[in-house]
Write a protein that holds these residues in place. Structure first.
Motif, PDB file in Angstrom:
ATOM      1  N   ASP A 113       0.855  -1.182   0.000  1.00 38.41           N
ATOM      2  CA  ASP A 113       0.000   0.000   0.000  1.00 38.41           C
ATOM      3  C   ASP A 113       0.895   1.236   0.000  1.00 38.41           C
ATOM      4  O   ASP A 113       2.119   1.138  -0.052  1.00 38.41           O
ATOM      5  CB  ASP A 113      -0.976  -0.004   1.176  1.00 38.41           C
ATOM      6  CG  ASP A 113      -0.255  -0.045   2.524  1.00 38.41           C
ATOM      7  OD1 ASP A 113       0.977   0.076   2.546  1.00 38.41           O
ATOM      8  OD2 ASP A 113      -0.941  -0.194   3.553  1.00 38.41           O
ATOM      9  N   LYS A 114       0.284   2.403   0.077  1.00 35.41           N
ATOM     10  CA  LYS A 114       1.054   3.640  -0.019  1.00 35.41           C
ATOM     11  C   LYS A 114       1.973   3.855   1.182  1.00 35.41           C
ATOM     12  O   LYS A 114       3.032   4.461   1.071  1.00 35.41           O
ATOM     13  CB  LYS A 114       0.101   4.831  -0.160  1.00 35.41           C
ATOM     14  CG  LYS A 114      -0.700   4.819  -1.457  1.00 35.41           C
ATOM     15  CD  LYS A 114      -1.604   6.035  -1.538  1.00 35.41           C
ATOM     16  CE  LYS A 114      -2.407   6.027  -2.826  1.00 35.41           C
ATOM     17  NZ  LYS A 114      -3.316   7.202  -2.924  1.00 35.41           N
ATOM     18  N   SER A 115       1.571   3.357   2.349  1.00 39.78           N
ATOM     19  CA  SER A 115       2.355   3.596   3.561  1.00 39.78           C
ATOM     20  C   SER A 115       3.479   2.586   3.758  1.00 39.78           C
ATOM     21  O   SER A 115       4.417   2.839   4.501  1.00 39.78           O
ATOM     22  CB  SER A 115       1.443   3.578   4.787  1.00 39.78           C
ATOM     23  OG  SER A 115       0.797   2.321   4.911  1.00 39.78           O
ATOM     24  N   GLY A 116       3.402   1.422   3.103  1.00 43.02           N
ATOM     25  CA  GLY A 116       4.433   0.412   3.275  1.00 43.02           C
ATOM     26  C   GLY A 116       3.947  -0.945   2.803  1.00 43.02           C
ATOM     27  O   GLY A 116       3.225  -1.053   1.813  1.00 43.02           O
ATOM     28  N   ILE A 117       4.345  -1.995   3.527  1.00 44.03           N
ATOM     29  CA  ILE A 117       3.949  -3.359   3.159  1.00 44.03           C
ATOM     30  C   ILE A 117       3.411  -4.067   4.398  1.00 44.03           C
ATOM     31  O   ILE A 117       3.634  -3.657   5.541  1.00 44.03           O
ATOM     32  CB  ILE A 117       5.125  -4.158   2.570  1.00 44.03           C
ATOM     33  CG1 ILE A 117       6.252  -4.324   3.614  1.00 44.03           C
ATOM     34  CG2 ILE A 117       5.656  -3.508   1.312  1.00 44.03           C
ATOM     35  CD1 ILE A 117       7.363  -5.234   3.155  1.00 44.03           C
ATOM     36  N   CYS A 118       2.699  -5.154   4.136  1.00 48.52           N
ATOM     37  CA  CYS A 118       2.154  -5.990   5.200  1.00 48.52           C
ATOM     38  C   CYS A 118       2.471  -7.442   4.881  1.00 48.52           C
ATOM     39  O   CYS A 118       2.229  -7.906   3.752  1.00 48.52           O
ATOM     40  CB  CYS A 118       0.645  -5.789   5.338  1.00 48.52           C
ATOM     41  SG  CYS A 118      -0.123  -6.851   6.594  1.00 48.52           S
ATOM     42  N   LEU A 119       3.035  -8.150   5.850  1.00 45.88           N
ATOM     43  CA  LEU A 119       3.342  -9.571   5.691  1.00 45.88           C
ATOM     44  C   LEU A 119       2.325 -10.391   6.469  1.00 45.88           C
ATOM     45  O   LEU A 119       2.083 -10.132   7.654  1.00 45.88           O
ATOM     46  CB  LEU A 119       4.748  -9.882   6.204  1.00 45.88           C
ATOM     47  CG  LEU A 119       5.929  -9.221   5.501  1.00 45.88           C
ATOM     48  CD1 LEU A 119       7.230  -9.639   6.158  1.00 45.88           C
ATOM     49  CD2 LEU A 119       5.958  -9.565   4.027  1.00 45.88           C
ATOM     50  N   ASN A 120       1.731 -11.372   5.808  1.00 45.51           N
ATOM     51  CA  ASN A 120       0.803 -12.269   6.482  1.00 45.51           C
ATOM     52  C   ASN A 120       0.896 -13.650   5.852  1.00 45.51           C
ATOM     53  O   ASN A 120       1.528 -13.836   4.806  1.00 45.51           O
ATOM     54  CB  ASN A 120      -0.634 -11.728   6.423  1.00 45.51           C
ATOM     55  CG  ASN A 120      -1.168 -11.659   5.005  1.00 45.51           C
ATOM     56  OD1 ASN A 120      -1.568 -12.669   4.433  1.00 45.51           O
ATOM     57  ND2 ASN A 120      -1.168 -10.467   4.417  1.00 45.51           N
ATOM     58  N   LEU A 213      -7.028 -18.965  15.601  1.00 49.93           N
ATOM     59  CA  LEU A 213      -6.572 -18.551  14.272  1.00 49.93           C
ATOM     60  C   LEU A 213      -7.749 -18.311  13.328  1.00 49.93           C
ATOM     61  O   LEU A 213      -7.663 -17.487  12.428  1.00 49.93           O
ATOM     62  CB  LEU A 213      -5.632 -19.610  13.680  1.00 49.93           C
ATOM     63  CG  LEU A 213      -4.296 -19.809  14.412  1.00 49.93           C
ATOM     64  CD1 LEU A 213      -3.538 -20.975  13.799  1.00 49.93           C
ATOM     65  CD2 LEU A 213      -3.465 -18.545  14.358  1.00 49.93           C
ATOM     66  N   LYS A 214      -8.842 -19.045  13.549  1.00 45.92           N
ATOM     67  CA  LYS A 214     -10.032 -18.861  12.713  1.00 45.92           C
ATOM     68  C   LYS A 214     -10.629 -17.465  12.899  1.00 45.92           C
ATOM     69  O   LYS A 214     -11.291 -16.934  12.007  1.00 45.92           O
ATOM     70  CB  LYS A 214     -11.071 -19.920  13.090  1.00 45.92           C
ATOM     71  CG  LYS A 214     -12.409 -19.811  12.361  1.00 45.92           C
ATOM     72  CD  LYS A 214     -12.254 -19.993  10.856  1.00 45.92           C
ATOM     73  CE  LYS A 214     -13.613 -20.111  10.183  1.00 45.92           C
ATOM     74  NZ  LYS A 214     -14.494 -18.962  10.413  1.00 45.92           N
ATOM     75  N   LEU A 215     -10.361 -16.828  14.056  1.00 42.85           N
ATOM     76  CA  LEU A 215     -10.899 -15.497  14.335  1.00 42.85           C
ATOM     77  C   LEU A 215     -10.405 -14.471  13.320  1.00 42.85           C
ATOM     78  O   LEU A 215     -11.175 -13.632  12.856  1.00 42.85           O
ATOM     79  CB  LEU A 215     -10.516 -15.072  15.756  1.00 42.85           C
ATOM     80  CG  LEU A 215     -11.053 -13.726  16.244  1.00 42.85           C
ATOM     81  CD1 LEU A 215     -12.568 -13.784  16.374  1.00 42.85           C
ATOM     82  CD2 LEU A 215     -10.409 -13.355  17.582  1.00 42.85           C
ATOM     83  N   CYS A 216      -9.127 -14.539  12.959  1.00 39.64           N
ATOM     84  CA  CYS A 216      -8.558 -13.596  11.986  1.00 39.64           C
ATOM     85  C   CYS A 216      -7.370 -14.263  11.298  1.00 39.64           C
ATOM     86  O   CYS A 216      -6.217 -14.055  11.705  1.00 39.64           O
ATOM     87  CB  CYS A 216      -8.141 -12.302  12.679  1.00 39.64           C
ATOM     88  SG  CYS A 216      -7.612 -11.003  11.546  1.00 39.64           S
ATOM     89  N   PRO A 217      -7.609 -15.062  10.262  1.00 42.78           N
ATOM     90  CA  PRO A 217      -6.499 -15.780   9.611  1.00 42.78           C
ATOM     91  C   PRO A 217      -5.560 -14.876   8.830  1.00 42.78           C
ATOM     92  O   PRO A 217      -4.431 -15.271   8.540  1.00 42.78           O
ATOM     93  CB  PRO A 217      -7.229 -16.758   8.677  1.00 42.78           C
ATOM     94  CG  PRO A 217      -8.553 -16.131   8.418  1.00 42.78           C
ATOM     95  CD  PRO A 217      -8.916 -15.397   9.673  1.00 42.78           C
ATOM     96  N   GLY A 218      -5.988 -13.665   8.489  1.00 43.61           N
ATOM     97  CA  GLY A 218      -5.146 -12.771   7.702  1.00 43.61           C
ATOM     98  C   GLY A 218      -4.344 -11.784   8.517  1.00 43.61           C
ATOM     99  O   GLY A 218      -3.740 -10.868   7.955  1.00 43.61           O
ATOM    100  N   LYS A 219      -4.302 -11.958   9.830  1.00 44.11           N
ATOM    101  CA  LYS A 219      -3.533 -11.038  10.664  1.00 44.11           C
ATOM    102  C   LYS A 219      -2.041 -11.219  10.388  1.00 44.11           C
ATOM    103  O   LYS A 219      -1.559 -12.335  10.210  1.00 44.11           O
ATOM    104  CB  LYS A 219      -3.837 -11.293  12.136  1.00 44.11           C
ATOM    105  CG  LYS A 219      -3.165 -10.322  13.092  1.00 44.11           C
ATOM    106  CD  LYS A 219      -3.497 -10.651  14.533  1.00 44.11           C
ATOM    107  CE  LYS A 219      -4.953 -10.400  14.830  1.00 44.11           C
ATOM    108  NZ  LYS A 219      -5.247 -10.591  16.287  1.00 44.11           N
ATOM    109  N   GLY A 220      -1.305 -10.092  10.375  1.00 45.15           N
ATOM    110  CA  GLY A 220       0.122 -10.164  10.077  1.00 45.15           C
ATOM    111  C   GLY A 220       0.881  -8.972  10.622  1.00 45.15           C
ATOM    112  O   GLY A 220       0.428  -8.301  11.560  1.00 45.15           O
ATOM    113  N   LEU A 221       2.028  -8.710  10.028  1.00 43.45           N
ATOM    114  CA  LEU A 221       2.916  -7.628  10.450  1.00 43.45           C
ATOM    115  C   LEU A 221       2.886  -6.504   9.434  1.00 43.45           C
ATOM    116  O   LEU A 221       2.903  -6.748   8.221  1.00 43.45           O
ATOM    117  CB  LEU A 221       4.349  -8.133  10.606  1.00 43.45           C
ATOM    118  CG  LEU A 221       4.594  -9.195  11.679  1.00 43.45           C
ATOM    119  CD1 LEU A 221       6.031  -9.703  11.588  1.00 43.45           C
ATOM    120  CD2 LEU A 221       4.322  -8.641  13.061  1.00 43.45           C
ATOM    121  N   SER A 222       2.873  -5.281   9.920  1.00 41.74           N
ATOM    122  CA  SER A 222       2.861  -4.102   9.058  1.00 41.74           C
ATOM    123  C   SER A 222       4.186  -3.362   9.198  1.00 41.74           C
ATOM    124  O   SER A 222       4.669  -3.141  10.320  1.00 41.74           O
ATOM    125  CB  SER A 222       1.697  -3.180   9.435  1.00 41.74           C
ATOM    126  OG  SER A 222       1.723  -1.998   8.663  1.00 41.74           O
TER     127      SER A 222
END
Length: 341
Positions: A113-120, A213-222
């Motif tokens: 995105d414009k602000s940076g990247i996200c790893l998931n 993990l089923k609650l939010c499987p796409g959570k990651g690091l920004s």
């Protein structure tokens, strides 16, 4: 290696000499790494001393970093033309395939995105849930229950698990998933202690983690863009957390600017006789990680601001650090104290 029937007679004493190392042999990974290193060094790269899978090219205002995992390579830099030239040189020595801009790598998904990247690891997480039949389960809000609840459940269900292999595979996948999920780091550390002799209660705790993990499987690091290269570290511990061995649990996290870059939750190797001693051991583990991060960033051309702030919440540890005089009760962890100073 067994030769096929009919290739030679049984009385023949001759052996075959390999022209090159075959894929699958014990020495194949070493030979492949030697070949790749020779080619990259010949091009002008320097192998990192902190991470031997990282190769750096930094000269004439051109910076290129190349990260290797077996035969998968990620390359980045500040000069697109030079990156293309490096790809061309690698294609002359190896059969490579250019997959374009990094989007998916070894289960890691990169979102820009414009602000940076996200790893998931969203796809990896969903595949894990699907494999164990938890894709449609009801989610929970915490990765692990309160310690006293977990201890009561484990002490009450001591029946050995029949299928140990499935448990080991599950914990192995969860360990890899913790690369981008610091929130499950403690739970995975807890479950990995019972890899060789798990009980039914341990499997239930692991399956509850799948529901989390089923609650939010796409959570990651920004990771956001910025010019703040100040390192900050927070270290803490849980004194005597393990009821079986009474060893403490070390936990720390390292921030570069506002971005989390390193973290760990691990049981200490020795039994601490006081919370101050255990706090110093946790802070020394964090200090070792900080030394490694600083050296790695210096190889990448990033100069970190010193001194580095290391936060702790132990009044005993702060008091001992402020007092330069050692006493008899602090003699058993003077080495950690000196190292930290």
């Amino acid at each position: 290696m067994t030769l096929p029937d009919g290739y030679y007679s049984k009385n023949d004493r001759k052996v075959c000499k390999l022209v090159k190392s075959l894929y699958g042999l014990k020495q194949a990974p070493r030979k492949w790494n030697e070949k790749l290193t020779d080619v990259l060094v010949g091009v002008g790269f320097v192998q990192s001393q902190c991470d031997h899978s990282l190769y750096i090219l930094n000269k004439d205002y051109v910076f290129i970093a190349l990260l290797v995992y077996v035969d998968d390579i990620v390359i980045t830099g500040n000069n697109v033309t030079e990156i293309g030239r490096i790809k061309g040189l690698l294609s002359k020595s190896f059969q490579i395939k250019d997959l374009g801009v990094l989007k998916y790598f070894l289960g890691l998904e990169v979102v820009y995105d414009k602000s940076g990247i996200c790893l998931n690891q969203r796809k990896y997480c969903l595949d894990l849930l699907s494999k164990f039949g938890y894709l449609g389960c009801k989610p929970v809000n915490t990765s692990i229950e309160l310690s006293h609840v977990v201890n009561n459940k484990i002490s009450g269900e001591q029946k050995d698990l029949v299928d140990i292999t499935s448990y080991q595979k599950l914990i192995g996948k969860l360990t890899y998933l913790s690369l981008t999920r610091p929130d499950i780091c403690y739970a995975v550390q807890f479950l990995s202690q019972y890899m060789h002799k798990p009980c039914v209660s341990h499997l239930k705790v692991a399956l509850r983690l799948l529901r989390y993990l089923k609650l939010c499987p796409g959570k990651g690091l920004s990771f956001k863009k910025g010019d703040n290269f100040e390192l900050t570290c927070f270290a803490d511990l849980d004194w005597g957390k393990c009821l079986n061995t009474r060893k403490s649990i070390t936990g720390y996290c390292v921030f570069l600017g506002h971005d989390l870059i390193s973290w760990k939750s691990k049981k200490q190797s020795t039994v601490s006789r006081s919370s101050g001693e255990a706090e110093y051991r946790a802070m020394c583990s964090a200090t070792c990680e900080l030394v490694w991060v600083v050296n790695l960033l210096s190889e990448l051309g990033v100069n970190c601001k010193v001194p580095i702030r290391l936060y702790c919440d132990s009044s005993a540890a702060i008091s001992i650090a402020a007092n330069p005089v050692f006493h008899e009760r602090t003699k058993h962890f003077e080495l950690d104290l000196y190292f930290l100073r």
